[in-house]
Scaffold this motif. Structure first.
Motif, mmCIF file in Angstrom:
data_model
loop_
_atom_site.group_PDB
_atom_site.id
_atom_site.type_symbol
_atom_site.label_atom_id
_atom_site.label_comp_id
_atom_site.label_asym_id
_atom_site.label_seq_id
_atom_site.Cartn_x
_atom_site.Cartn_y
_atom_site.Cartn_z
ATOM 1 N N TRP A 561 39.327 28.925 -7.046
ATOM 2 C CA TRP A 561 38.495 27.739 -7.243
ATOM 3 C C TRP A 561 38.366 26.959 -5.945
ATOM 4 O O TRP A 561 37.313 26.445 -5.608
ATOM 5 N N TRP A 565 42.088 22.641 -7.631
ATOM 6 C CA TRP A 565 42.215 23.516 -8.793
ATOM 7 C C TRP A 565 43.245 22.989 -9.786
ATOM 8 O O TRP A 565 43.117 23.215 -11.004
ATOM 9 N N LEU A 622 35.263 28.133 -14.037
ATOM 10 C CA LEU A 622 36.371 28.883 -13.436
ATOM 11 C C LEU A 622 36.015 30.350 -13.224
ATOM 12 O O LEU A 622 36.435 30.972 -12.247
#
Length: 931
Positions: A561, A565, A622
């Motif tokens: 990410w 994150w 995600l």
């Protein structure tokens, strides 16, 4: 009013251990974050419990006492965590390595006892030794800790030498080996192998060159019971590997005995891609199946319930110890034990309370397990089942089976589609009609027509099993989504369906395999023909997984990410927890005419859609986040990755283009990532360099596509990783030298196979060719077509590339040796470069003085392992590099080394704080800009 049907609630009064376990875990986390002594934690916990006892003695209970007890659990967790941090004393092998008293470059004599049975692999064996003392450079000293030693079998003779030692669990041995406390690759984003080593209770790993360097000293202290269990496992594992063909042998060795070294790479990748690899890991489902079979069998011969339960518990603990007592199986056996004890005491075991009790017991025994990914995933999986799937299943069953009674006089409050689904799965029309035929008061109930049809054709049981499995796997996959992406970068669309099919087939395979092994132990070769049935079932399992994975978009890999994150993960889990709480508060059989029921329904109508929308949005982000990879706009960046004894360089161009030049690999690699069928038995499922070192860095940078992949030449330590990379990344184009085949010294053309797998256009480059990417010029200096056709060595056929951006030049030399360097020096080419990738890992036959005088590098980077199996870099080559005035950097010391430029300046950064080689330390400092 009649009492309504009650569902178990996630509350302090009904499931107190859940909240106590959270407090205990909180103490462990705080102890790992703050340096507070164990005595302070312990005194605080004891004081809290004493205060709670005093209030209870004075009959002052309530919420205050509960809060004080929770503080006591927090203190207990903190005390255990602090004690765990102090366990490693100065005599521990780990501490000696950290202090530099033991070096990876020096041989070490270890004296100790085998604390478990030797673990067999196809070409080696692993020995886990409880160290008593060690000696290095003639100095012997006491030592403690656990070390895993790898003894390779290079041929049948070395295997015979090991067998002649006759060592087993409990044997005292002396081993001459090289020790390492670091097994990973120091690149940003790469797995922390140091932590994984500690999670397994190991201080270090070691390697012996030959079994002749192991000496048996006699018998040490050991357990007769464990010796017997290990003997049973060894014989059964041996029979499995002898009697079954692949992939059945590898699957059964993993699923029944916990040995995953004999899994083939192809089938294992199929299980990973389909999200079903957990079926090969001994865990709760395996324990439940074996315990159910054991209970069924014991009921035929033991009439006492206590006797049956005691036998099953003893059997399961023996099994857990026999296969290694990993966190997943230990958790399952602890939960089974609590359930059995509760049934003997006529107590009901509530799922979440049961899981919390297991967590407290296991973490009290091994606090460090809290940070073990296997422990985290195991407990989160079970929590998803007991916190969401099981309550939802119970409510659906109550809705589907509803009929008027004193406990449930009112119809369930549920949407129409939920009632139809529940009735189709759970309503027993035949039983209801039989009851009405004998009842004095008869009535009719309006149920969905599908329920009657399914019940009449007896299809409800299989459909309910399928629906329950789908519900379970879906809820687990959604609940574990952030963790799976964080640890494995995998997302599988077919996981729920694959789990339904393959869990049933794996269960059949395990039962069939266990029956065969039992019959074989009794009847010998008489049952050998039955092995074909097991082999065929295993092939069916793998084929079904491959067929599902072949669907477009069935599974894919996901990059990191990026920054922040933790907050995204926290928001996802908060939404999931809100959904669990809403389900916990719901009761479809409640009358619902009270004001608080109306408020609860209104809150539920708001909270549930919000939680679902949040999870769906964050889950989509995600898995599908369209973020561009991280790069500095307007700068050319070259990262020399730490891949051990190999080469891998990532070039990031000024406008975001990417090129991977070489991919690392094992120098002694024999066989390809996609071996031909006749070579299949050689392709063991082992974590490759691409998966362990290169791909984590690419994901860390947010890269999902490589515009170019380039092979300098065909040696495996340069191209083996491309096989894994081609499966996980979109590849734009491929570039290689002009020869017709790119075969290296260690095997087939791995790079061309990867290119075919990626379906990327292949381009050949020879001397004089140029490529322009984002304002950067890439020039091919060698080889020419004539020299590539018949070089004196494969290394001299390496691509030599010069990358030019503005006034800065980078020279990549592959593994060329003095012949190719001489040809470059003889040409009229201007070879000057600011950065030189040192040829052939610093070999003595490369980096000649004449060549270095022509290049005159400011920085020279050596991609090498420490210790190198070939003694690289050679002292002569180092001396020549230092004499040229270059600052010499090694990936073995610095981890990933990044040099970047805007065409004028030149910046250097390393993943690990380090200095260039001693002779040039005074020339500059790390990360300093140059002009």
């Amino acid at each position: 009013m009649a009492r309504r049907l009650h569902f178990s609630r996630l509350s302090l009064s009904e499931q107190p251990l859940f909240f106590f376990s959270l407090a205990f875990i909180g103490g462990l986390l705080l102890a790992s974050s703050f340096s507070i002594s164990a005595s302070v934690w312990l005194l605080g916990g004891l004081a809290a419990w004493l205060l709670a006892g005093v209030r209870l003695w004075r009959r002052r209970g309530g919420g205050v006492v509960t809060g004080i007890l929770l503080l006591g659990c927090l203190g207990a967790g903190g005390a255990l965590g602090a004690l765990r941090e102090r366990e490693a004393g100065p005599e521990r092998v780990r501490r000696m390595l950290e202090r530099g008293e033991v070096s990876a470059a020096e041989p070490v004599e270890l004296y100790g006892t085998l604390e478990s049975a030797p673990e067999l692999a196809p070409d080696r064996i692993y020995l886990r030794i409880a160290v008593e003392r060690l000696a290095t450079l003639g100095r012997e000293r006491p030592a403690s800790g656990s070390v895993q030693i790898t003894a390779p079998f290079s041929d049948d003779e070395s295997r015979a030498e090991y067998d002649a030692l006759g060592i087993d669990y409990g044997a005292r041995v002396r081993v001459l080996c090289a020790l390492r406390d670091r097994g990973g690759y120091r690149n940003p984003g790469a797995p922390d192998f140091d932590e994984l080593l500690e999670d397994r209770g190991l201080d270090a790993r070691g390697m012996v060159k030959s079994p002749l360097l192991i000496e048996r000293l006699g018998e040490g202290t050991s357990s007769a019971a464990l010796r017997a269990l290990y003997g049973v496992r060894s014989r059964a594992l041996s029979a499995t590997l002898r009697r079954f063909q692949q992939p059945a042998a590898g699957i059964l060795a993993a699923a029944l005995f916990g040995n995953r070294y004999f899994l083939l790479r192809g089938p294992a990748e199929s299980f990973r891609g389909g999200g079903t690899f957990h079926l090969l890991v001994i865990s709760g489902s395996h324990v439940a199946m074996i315990a159910a079979v054991a209970l069924w069998a014991s009921a035929r011969g033991i009439r006492s319930r206590a006797g049956r339960y005691s036998l099953v518990v003893a059997l399961m603990w023996s099994y857990a110890l026999m296969v290694g007592a990993e966190p997943s199986i230990t958790r399952a056996v602890v939960m089974l034990t609590i359930v059995v004890v509760g049934r003997l005491l006529f107590r009901q075991s509530i799922g979440t309370n049961l899981l919390a009790a297991a967590a407290i017991i296991l973490l009290a025994w091994q606090p460090r397990d809290l940070f073990n990914p296997g422990f985290q995933l195991s407990f989160l999986t079970v929590f998803a089942i007991v916190g969401f799937t099981a309550p939802l299943y119970l409510r659906l069953r109550a809705i589907g089976q509803w009929r008027p009674s004193a406990a449930t006089p009112y119809p369930p409050l549920a949407p129409g589609w939920v009632r139809c689904l529940a009735e189709a799965l759970f309503w027993d029309e035949r039983a209801f009609r039989a009851e009405m035929a004998e009842a004095h008061i008869r009535y009719r109930l309006q149920k969905t027509r599908a329920a009657s049809i399914l019940n009449r054709w007896r299809l409800q049981t299989p459909l309910t099993a399928i629906a329950t499995t789908l519900l379970t796997t879906t809820s687990v996959q959604i609940g574990l989504l952030p963790m799976m992406l964080h640890y494995f970068h995998r997302f599988s669309m077919i996981s729920p369906a694959a789990n339904v099919v393959e869990s049933a087939l794996i269960s059949l395979l395990m039962i069939a395999g266990a029956i065969f092994l039992a019959l074989h132990a009794l009847l010998g070769e008489w049952v050998a023909p039955l092995a074909g049935v097991v082999d065929g079932l295993a092939r069916l399992i793998v084929a079904s997984g491959d067929w599902m994975l072949a669907r477009r978009g069935a599974a894919f890999r996901v990059p990191d990410w990026g920054t922040g994150w933790q907050w995204v993960f926290a928001a996802f889990f908060c939404a999931a927890l809100l959904l669990v709480v809403c389900l916990d508060l719901s009761n479809p059989l409640r009358k619902g005419d009270e004001s608080r029921d109306a408020r609860r329904r209104r809150l539920g109508r708001i909270a549930v859609p919000c939680a679902l929308l949040t999870m769906a949005t964050l889950g989509a982000l995600l898995t599908l986040h369209p973020f561009e990879h991280e790069y500095e706009h307007g700068r050319l960046s070259v990262t020399f990755l730490d891949v051990g004894q190999g080469d891998a360089m990532l070039l990031r161009f000024p406008r975001g283009g990417t090129m991977l030049l070489d991919s690392g690999g094992r120098p002694a690699y024999r066989g390809g990532f996609d071996a031909e069928p006749e070579d299949e038995l050689l392709v063991e499922d082992r974590l490759g360099i691409g998966e362990a070192a290169v791909m984590p860095f690419l994901w860390h940078c947010g890269i999902g596509r490589l515009d170019w992949i380039v092979a300098s030449h065909g040696d495996a330590d340069h191209v083996e990783g491309f096989g894994e990379i081609a499966r996980a990344f979109e590849i734009g184009r491929a570039l290689r030298g002009p020869s017709s085949r790119l075969s290296g010294a260690f095997g087939p053309d791995l790079f061309d196979r990867a290119v075919r797998l990626a379906n990327a256009p292949l381009q050949r480059a020879a001397r004089g060719d140029r490529i322009e990417i984002d304002g950067v010029t890439i020039e091919t200096l060698s080889p020419d077509a004539e020299f590539a056709a018949a070089p004196r060595s494969a290394n001299n056929g390496s691509l030599v590339l010069r990358v030019v951006y503005g006034g800065r030049r980078f020279l990549f030399t592959g593994d060329i040796e003095r012949d190719a360097e001489a040809r470059l020096c003889a040409s009229a080419e201007d070879l000057r470069a600011d950065v030189l990738k040192v040829a052939h890992h610093g070999s003595r036959t490369s980096s000649t003085s004449e060549f270095l005088q022509r290049v005159r590098p400011a920085h020279a980077v050596i991609s090498v392992a420490e210790p190198s199996p070939f003694g690289h870099p050679h002292p002569d080559a180092l001396a020549r590099l230092q004499a040229s005035g270059a600052r010499v950097w090694r990936t073995s010391r610095c981890g990933a080394i990044t040099l970047s430029t805007d065409g004028g300046d030149l910046r250097l950064e390393t993943a690990v704080k380090c200095e260039s080689d001693p002779q040039s330390r005074d020339t500059a400092s790390r990360s300093s800009p140059e002009r």
